[in-house]
Enzyme design. Structure first.
Site, PDB file in Angstrom:
ATOM      1  N   HIS A 171     -26.171   9.904 -21.004  1.00 20.58           N
ATOM      2  CA  HIS A 171     -27.198   9.883 -19.963  1.00 20.58           C
ATOM      3  C   HIS A 171     -26.679  10.604 -18.717  1.00 20.58           C
ATOM      4  CE1 HIS A 171     -27.947   6.359 -22.549  1.00 20.58           C
ATOM      5  NE2 HIS A 171     -29.213   6.550 -22.288  1.00 20.58           N
ATOM      6  N   HIS A 172     -27.539  11.356 -18.070  1.00 19.48           N
ATOM      7  CA  HIS A 172     -27.152  12.109 -16.879  1.00 19.48           C
ATOM      8  C   HIS A 172     -26.580  11.186 -15.802  1.00 19.48           C
ATOM      9  CE1 HIS A 172     -28.472  14.250 -12.973  1.00 19.48           C
ATOM     10  NE2 HIS A 172     -27.351  14.804 -13.404  1.00 19.48           N
ATOM     11  N   GLY A 173     -25.489  11.618 -15.174  1.00 17.44           N
ATOM     12  CA  GLY A 173     -24.873  10.836 -14.100  1.00 17.44           C
ATOM     13  C   GLY A 173     -25.607  11.019 -12.788  1.00 17.44           C
ATOM     14  N   THR A 202     -33.316  13.541 -15.687  1.00 12.43           N
ATOM     15  CA  THR A 202     -32.815  14.544 -14.741  1.00 12.43           C
ATOM     16  C   THR A 202     -31.592  15.234 -15.332  1.00 12.43           C
ATOM     17  OG1 THR A 202     -31.526  12.802 -13.664  1.00 12.43           O
ATOM     18  CG2 THR A 202     -33.674  13.337 -12.704  1.00 12.43           C
TER      19      THR A 202
END
Length: 398
Positions: A171-173, A202
Site C-alpha cells: 500500500h502506498h506510504g 494514491t
C-alpha cells in the site's frame, strides 16, 4: 557500539482493534519467537521501548486529534466526533486505551532512532511500527499515529540529518509522503501496488513533491499480479538511483510484508525471495551513504502465520549478517508451538512451496507496464540530478 538492536515489548499486542480485524500484532511475537528458536536473537539485543510524549506526537499530529484519540480510548468521544477523526470506522475501530497502545508504537520507533543517531548501534529494528497511513488530524488504514513520520521529523529537529525513507509496503506510504511533501531534507520512495485497485488509491509516478520539496518524492506503482523478477528490478534500480541522487545521512525503511502472493488484502504475486533482497540492498545503501545508520520498521502483512514471521526475520538476519541461517527447515520447536494455534498449515521451510501459484498469463504485459513506470521515475531522477549539478555550478544552494 552494538551492531544492531531489536526494539520490542509484549505490550505491542495491546494495539488491537478486534479479534477479527486483519491487523494483528501477534505477528511480531511470532517473529521474535522464530528468531529466538533460531538462536539469532539474544535477550541483551532486545531494547524495551518507551512511550512517545504528547510533544513528540505533535511533531506530526494535531493536539486536537491527540485529545480525541485519548477520549475515544476512554469511551468519552461521540460517534460523530470520532468519525471526523477517522476513528470508529471499519478500518480503525475504537478500542480501550488506544492512545497508550499507539504512543508506545511511536515511542518504540523513537527509541530505535535514538540508538542509531546517538551511535549506540549501527542499525535498529522496530517491527511493531511502520504505521504509514496516519495523517496529521485523522486515522487511516489501520494507523492511528504515524510512527515513521513522527520519527523522521524527530530526526530532522533533534539531529539535523537528511532522511531517505524507503517504503516497500504493497500500500502506498501516503501519510509519510504528505507529511514531508514540501520538505527538502526528506526524500520518500514508495514502491507499491497501483492505487487503481488498492487502498489508499494514491502514489502515482507524478506525485513528486511541491515547493522546496519538489523532486524529493518518488513513487513507483506496480501493476496487480507483479511477480518477483519485475518487483526486484524496480526495487534495485529505483533505490540505487534515489540514494545516489539524495545522498542521505540516515535511512528509514518501512517493511510491509503484504506484497506476497498469500497476503489476503493485496493483488501482488511476490514470493519470500523479495524479502531476502529488500534488506540486503537497504543494508548496502546504509553503509555506502550513512555510515551504517539504518532504522527499519514493520508495516503491513496480513498472512501472519505463513509469511510475516519469515519475511520480517530476514531483516534482522541481514542486520546481523546471519542470512545464512535462513535456509532449509524452520526450527521444529517453533513449528510445533504455533501450528496448533494457526488456522492454516504453516510453511515448514524458509523457502515457499514450488510452484507457489499458477503461471500468470499477462506476465509480459505486466512487466512492460512496470518497466515504463520505472523509466518515468528514473528519467525524472536524472533530470533532477542535472538540475542540481547546474545549480551547484552557479553557486546556488540546492
Amino acid at each position: 557500539m552494538k551492531d544492531s538492536v531489536f526494539i520490542y515489548s509484549p505490550l505491542f499486542l495491546n494495539y488491537k482493534f478486534s479479534n477479527k480485524h486483519p491487523f494483528n500484532q501477534l505477528r511480531v511475537e511470532l517473529t521474535v519467537d522464530l528468531l529466538k528458536k533460531l538462536k539469532a536473537l539474544e535477550d541483551d539485543e532486545i531494547v524495551e521501548p518507551r512511550f512517545a510524549t504528547d510533544e513528540e506526537l505533535e511533531l506530526i499530529h494535531d493536539a486536537g486529534y491527540i485529545r480525541a484519540v485519548k477520549q475515544a480510548g476512554e469511551g468519552k468521544l461521540s460517534e460523530h466526533e470520532a468519525l471526523n477523526y477517522g476513528l470508529g470506522t471499519e478500518d480503525t475501530p475504537i478500542f480501550q486505551n488506544m492512545h497508550q497502545a499507539s504512543s508506545l508504537i511511536v515511542g518504540a520507533t523513537l527509541t530505535a532512532v535514538d540508538h542509531v543517531m546517538m551511535e549506540k548501534s549501527k542499525h535498529a529494528l522496530n517491527l511493531g511500527g511502520g504505521l504509514h497511513h496516519g495523517f496529521r488530524g485523522k486515522a487511516s488504514g489501520f494507523c492511528i499515529y504515524n510512527d515513521s513520520a513522527v520519527a523522521i521529523k524527530y530526526i530532522i529537529e533533534k539531529y539535523g540529518a537528511r532522511v531517505l525513507y524507503i517504503d516497500t509496503d504493497a500500500h502506498h506510504g501516503d501519510g509519510v509522503q504528505w507529511s514531508f511533501y514540501d520538505e527538502p531534507n526528506v526524500c520518500t520512495l514508495s514502491i507499491h501496488e497501483t492505487g487503481r485497485y488498492l487502498f489508499p488509491g494514491t502514489g502515482t509516478v507524478h506525485e513528486r513533491g511541491q515547493g522546496s520539496g519538489y523532486g524529493f518524492a518518488f513513487n513507483i506503482p506496480l501493476d496487480a499480479f507483479t511477480e518477483d523478477e519485475s518487483w526486484l528490478k524496480v526495487y534495485k534500480e529505483a533505490v540505487t538511483e534515489v540514494a545516489e541522487y539524495f545522498k542521505p545521512d540516515v535511512i528509514v525503511t518501512q517493511n510491509g510484508a503484504d506484497a506476497h502472493y498469500f497476503d489476503p488484502l493485496t493483488h501482488l504475486h511476490a514470493s519470500i525471495n523479495i524479502y531476502r533482497e529488500i534488506p540486503k540492498l537497504a543494508h548496502e545503501i546504509a553503509h555506502s551513504y550513512c555510515d551504517g545508520k539504518w532504522i527499519a520498521v514493520g508495516g503491513g502483512g496480513y498472512d501472519i502465520w505463513r509469511v510475516v514471521p519469515r519475511a520480517w526475520s530476514l531483516i534482522w538476519l541481514e542486520m546481523k549478517n546471519l542470512s545464512c541461517k535462513a535456509q532449509g527447515a524452520l526450527p521444529k520447536e517453533w513449528l510445533e508451538k504455533w501450528q496448533e494455534k494457526s488456522p492454516v498449515e504453516l510453511i515448514p521451510t524458509w523457502e515457499d512451496p514450488d510452484p507457489l501459484y499458477q503461471p500468470i498469463p499477462r506476465k509480459k504485459e505486466i512487466e512492460e507496464k512496470n518497466n515504463h513506470t520505472l523509466e518515468l521515475a528514473l528519467q525524472f531522477i536524472r533530470q533532477q540530478r542535472v538540475y542540481k549539478a547546474k545549480k551547484n555550478v552557479n553557486g546556488q544552494t540546492f
